[in-house]
Motif scaffolding. Structure first.
Motif, PDB file in Angstrom:
ATOM      1  N   GLN B  21       0.814  -1.209   0.000  1.00  0.00           N
ATOM      2  CA  GLN B  21       0.000   0.000   0.000  1.00  0.00           C
ATOM      3  C   GLN B  21       0.853   1.266   0.000  1.00  0.00           C
ATOM      4  OE1 GLN B  21      -2.905  -1.634   3.245  1.00  0.00           O
ATOM      5  NE2 GLN B  21      -3.971  -0.022   2.176  1.00  0.00           N
ATOM      6  N   LEU B  22       1.874   1.298   0.866  1.00  0.00           N
ATOM      7  CA  LEU B  22       2.693   2.513   0.955  1.00  0.00           C
ATOM      8  C   LEU B  22       3.543   2.692  -0.290  1.00  0.00           C
ATOM      9  CD1 LEU B  22       3.774   2.659   4.686  1.00  0.00           C
ATOM     10  CD2 LEU B  22       2.069   4.022   3.515  1.00  0.00           C
ATOM     11  N   ARG B  23       4.060   1.605  -0.819  1.00  0.00           N
ATOM     12  CA  ARG B  23       4.892   1.711  -2.019  1.00  0.00           C
ATOM     13  C   ARG B  23       4.049   2.262  -3.177  1.00  0.00           C
ATOM     14  NH1 ARG B  23       8.035  -3.172  -5.096  1.00  0.00           N
ATOM     15  NH2 ARG B  23       8.816  -1.909  -6.788  1.00  0.00           N
ATOM     16  N   PHE B  24       2.890   1.686  -3.340  1.00  0.00           N
ATOM     17  CA  PHE B  24       1.987   2.103  -4.417  1.00  0.00           C
ATOM     18  C   PHE B  24       1.629   3.582  -4.257  1.00  0.00           C
ATOM     19  CE2 PHE B  24      -1.982   2.568  -6.600  1.00  0.00           C
ATOM     20  CZ  PHE B  24      -1.899   1.707  -7.671  1.00  0.00           C
ATOM     21  N   THR B  25       1.224   3.955  -3.038  1.00  0.00           N
ATOM     22  CA  THR B  25       0.728   5.314  -2.807  1.00  0.00           C
ATOM     23  C   THR B  25       1.855   6.341  -2.847  1.00  0.00           C
ATOM     24  OG1 THR B  25      -0.987   4.364  -1.427  1.00  0.00           O
ATOM     25  CG2 THR B  25      -0.626   6.719  -1.211  1.00  0.00           C
ATOM     26  N   LEU B  26       2.971   6.034  -2.195  1.00  0.00           N
ATOM     27  CA  LEU B  26       4.048   7.021  -2.126  1.00  0.00           C
ATOM     28  C   LEU B  26       4.646   7.300  -3.499  1.00  0.00           C
ATOM     29  CD1 LEU B  26       5.903   6.157   1.201  1.00  0.00           C
ATOM     30  CD2 LEU B  26       4.438   8.102   0.686  1.00  0.00           C
ATOM     31  N   VAL B  27       4.795   6.287  -4.293  1.00  0.00           N
ATOM     32  CA  VAL B  27       5.340   6.526  -5.634  1.00  0.00           C
ATOM     33  C   VAL B  27       4.366   7.373  -6.442  1.00  0.00           C
ATOM     34  CG1 VAL B  27       6.128   5.428  -7.756  1.00  0.00           C
ATOM     35  CG2 VAL B  27       6.712   4.423  -5.595  1.00  0.00           C
ATOM     36  N   MET B  28       3.086   7.098  -6.300  1.00  0.00           N
ATOM     37  CA  MET B  28       2.074   7.872  -7.024  1.00  0.00           C
ATOM     38  C   MET B  28       2.075   9.329  -6.548  1.00  0.00           C
ATOM     39  SD  MET B  28      -1.764   6.690  -7.838  1.00  0.00           S
ATOM     40  CE  MET B  28      -2.502   6.846  -6.238  1.00  0.00           C
ATOM     41  N   VAL B  29       2.171   9.521  -5.238  1.00  0.00           N
ATOM     42  CA  VAL B  29       2.187  10.875  -4.675  1.00  0.00           C
ATOM     43  C   VAL B  29       3.472  11.601  -5.104  1.00  0.00           C
ATOM     44  CG1 VAL B  29       2.424  12.141  -2.504  1.00  0.00           C
ATOM     45  CG2 VAL B  29       0.670  10.406  -2.734  1.00  0.00           C
TER      46      VAL B  29
END
Lengths: 216, 307
Positions: B21-29
């Protein structure tokens, strides 16, 4: 066992085991999951780019109108009528160019974010697709070997749990087959072996089928 | 597992699979922040250029001048339309309020007429006193200072042109319009900046919250499936319950249910076969055979696994 991810979605895997490469045509493995992200992010970034584009156009138009107004005052004193129209036309085309530029930038923003999302969701959908095929094979009683995920795929931890389960079920099925085979052997050798021949034959066939499924 | 079927979403449980979840979200952000920063830089550059051009244009807009106030000695006269704010041009004549016209340049001294009033005579006499032999006699000038009286100065009267008030209103209306236009441009530029900051924050925060929420809808079913998988690994094939409302991966979950059902079916097939052999062995009087005992243990384990 063949690599399930090498198969066409919806069809049973038929290709021999080979290292699977990502293909552009296979990037949308789970359209519902992937396109949902893409659509929402596209809408969000599109709205933002449009709002900024409108504001920047407004500001630019105000500058152009101001210059056109000044020119009108100046041109009242001269006889060069065409010059004013020429400048106004240049300014208008400049404003239009800004709108196109902003549109292109907005499109670029949407494209980059969408492309990123398709790639990222593909890295989730890929492992899910692969596990889905393994699950369907398990449903048919096939417990062949599980190959690892591709490099860069997400959900590696989850896949490790799945693989551990698959290995445990496979190992246990093998051990059960061994136990049943041993029992058949012992009972055939026992004094009542002749009376049990029919049931023992059936159990033996069942074990043979189980073993074939372990190598499917 | 039965209690899980009614499990409600809770904020503290949003990060079920932190790595994913964090990898997906942080890269997107991170990506959207970089894109918004680039877009913002370009937008502000265009806004600054546009604002500067507009302000320069507005500042150059001429406003009608205010006519200057003229002063005259008691008599009304027309005022010169000179801008009161501009200094007089060098060499320009400044009107003077004097009774007599300005004295003309002094003429060259005229030769004294013979017999004229005594100043010349007096000069001659004085010159004669210091006469030196061989030199022409000096001329003497006598100045007669009569008492002078300055006439009283006439009161200065300011005269207003007929359209003075209208001209002042016109001038200041124009100036105020220019100031308002300047302020409007600056306001527009500031508005772009704030909208840019606001939308940038909205995009980044929105994507962060959306990313966590959406990945949670994926991570939730994955978490549930991982619990079942661990049970299956340990040889327990409990009943599988439905996902929560709003969860994603419904198709994937269906695949898992099929697999689970397939494994249960395999266990049931084993149970049927083993039960048949045990029953036949018992009927043949071979129920005490060690092999039958082993099959009973196997049967008990398999039956327990699908309870």
């Amino acid at each position: 066992m063949s690599d399930p991810t090498a198969a066409t979605p919806g069809l049973p895997p038929t290709l021999p085991s080979e290292k699977y490469k990502r293909k552009l045509s296979n990037y949308l493995l789970d359209k519902k999951l992937q396109l949902r992200y893409v659509l929402i992010v596209t809408l969000l970034s599109g709205v933002i780019a449009s709002a900024l584009g409108f504001l920047i156009y407004q500001q630019n138009r105000a500058a152009s109108e101001s210059i056109e107004q000044d020119l009108k005052v100046l041109m009242q004193k001269t006889t060069q009528d065409g010059f004013q129209e020429e400048i106004a036309s240049d300014l208008e085309s400049g404003d239009r160019a800004l709108v196109y530029k902003m549109g292109l930038i907005g499109l670029g923003l949407v494209m980059i974010l969408s492309l990123y999302l398709v790639i990222m969701t593909h890295r989730v959908a890929g492992p899910l697709f692969k596990m889905g095929i393994y699950f369907e094979q398990m449903a048919e009683g096939k417990l062949g070997k599980v190959t690892p995920l591709r490099e860069g795929d997400l959900l590696q931890d989850f896949f490790a749990i799945f693989k551990a389960m698959h290995e445990a079920v496979r190992t246990r099925a093998g051990a059960d087959a061994d136990a049943m085979e041993a029992a058949v052997r012992k009972l055939r050798a026992s004094p009542a072996g002749g009376k049990l021949a029919g049931e023992l034959d059936a159990l033996e066939r069942h074990v043979a089928e189980l073993r074939s499924q372990l190598t499917a | 597992m039965a209690s899980e079927s009614n499990h409600k979403r809770q904020w503290r449980n949003l990060l079920l699979n932190k790595g994913y979840q964090l990898r997906f979200t942080l890269v997107m952000v991170g990506l959207s922040t970089a894109l918004m920063a680039g877009l913002g830089f370009w937008v502000m550059r265009v806004a600054d250029e546009t604002t500067t051009v507009s302000k320069s244009s507005i500042m150059g807009t001429p406003c009608p001048a205010i006519p200057s106030l003229s002063e005259s000695a008691g008599s009304a006269g027309s005022a010169d339309p000179v801008d009161a704010e501009s200094p007089p041009a060098p060499g320009a004549k400044v009107p003077m309020n004097l009774d007599e016209p300005a004295p003309a340049p002094a003429p060259a001294p005229a030769p004294a007429a013979p017999g004229s009033a005594g100043s010349a005579d007096a000069g001659d006499k004085a010159a004669g006193d210091t006469e030196e032999p061989g030199r022409p006699p000096r001329r003497k000038i006598e100045v007669n200072l009569d008492p002078m009286e300055m006439p009283p100065q006439a009161p200065k009267v300011a005269t207003l042109p007929a359209d003075y008030a209208a001209a002042v209103v016109k001038h200041w209306t124009c100036r105020l319009k220019i100031d308002a236009a300047k302020r409007s441009l600056e306001h527009g530029r500031d508005r772009i900046l704030w909208v840019l900051i606001g939308t940038g924050l909205l995009l980044v925060l929105g994507l962060a919250v959306y990313g966590i929420k959406m990945t949670h809808k994926v991570a939730g079913p994955l978490f549930k499936v991982s619990l079942y998988l661990k049970k299956m690994r340990d040889g327990r094939f409990d009943k599988v319950y439905n996902l929560r409302k709003g969860d994603q991966l419904l198709d994937f979950y269906e695949h898992f249910r099929h697999a689970h059902a397939g494994v249960v079916k395999m266990q049931q097939a084993d149970i049927e076969r083993v039960q048949a052999v045990i029953a036949a062995a018992e009927a043949a009087g071979a129920g005490d055979e060690p092999a039958v005992g082993e099959l009973r243990d196997l049967l008990a384990r398999k039956e327990k696994s699908i309870e």
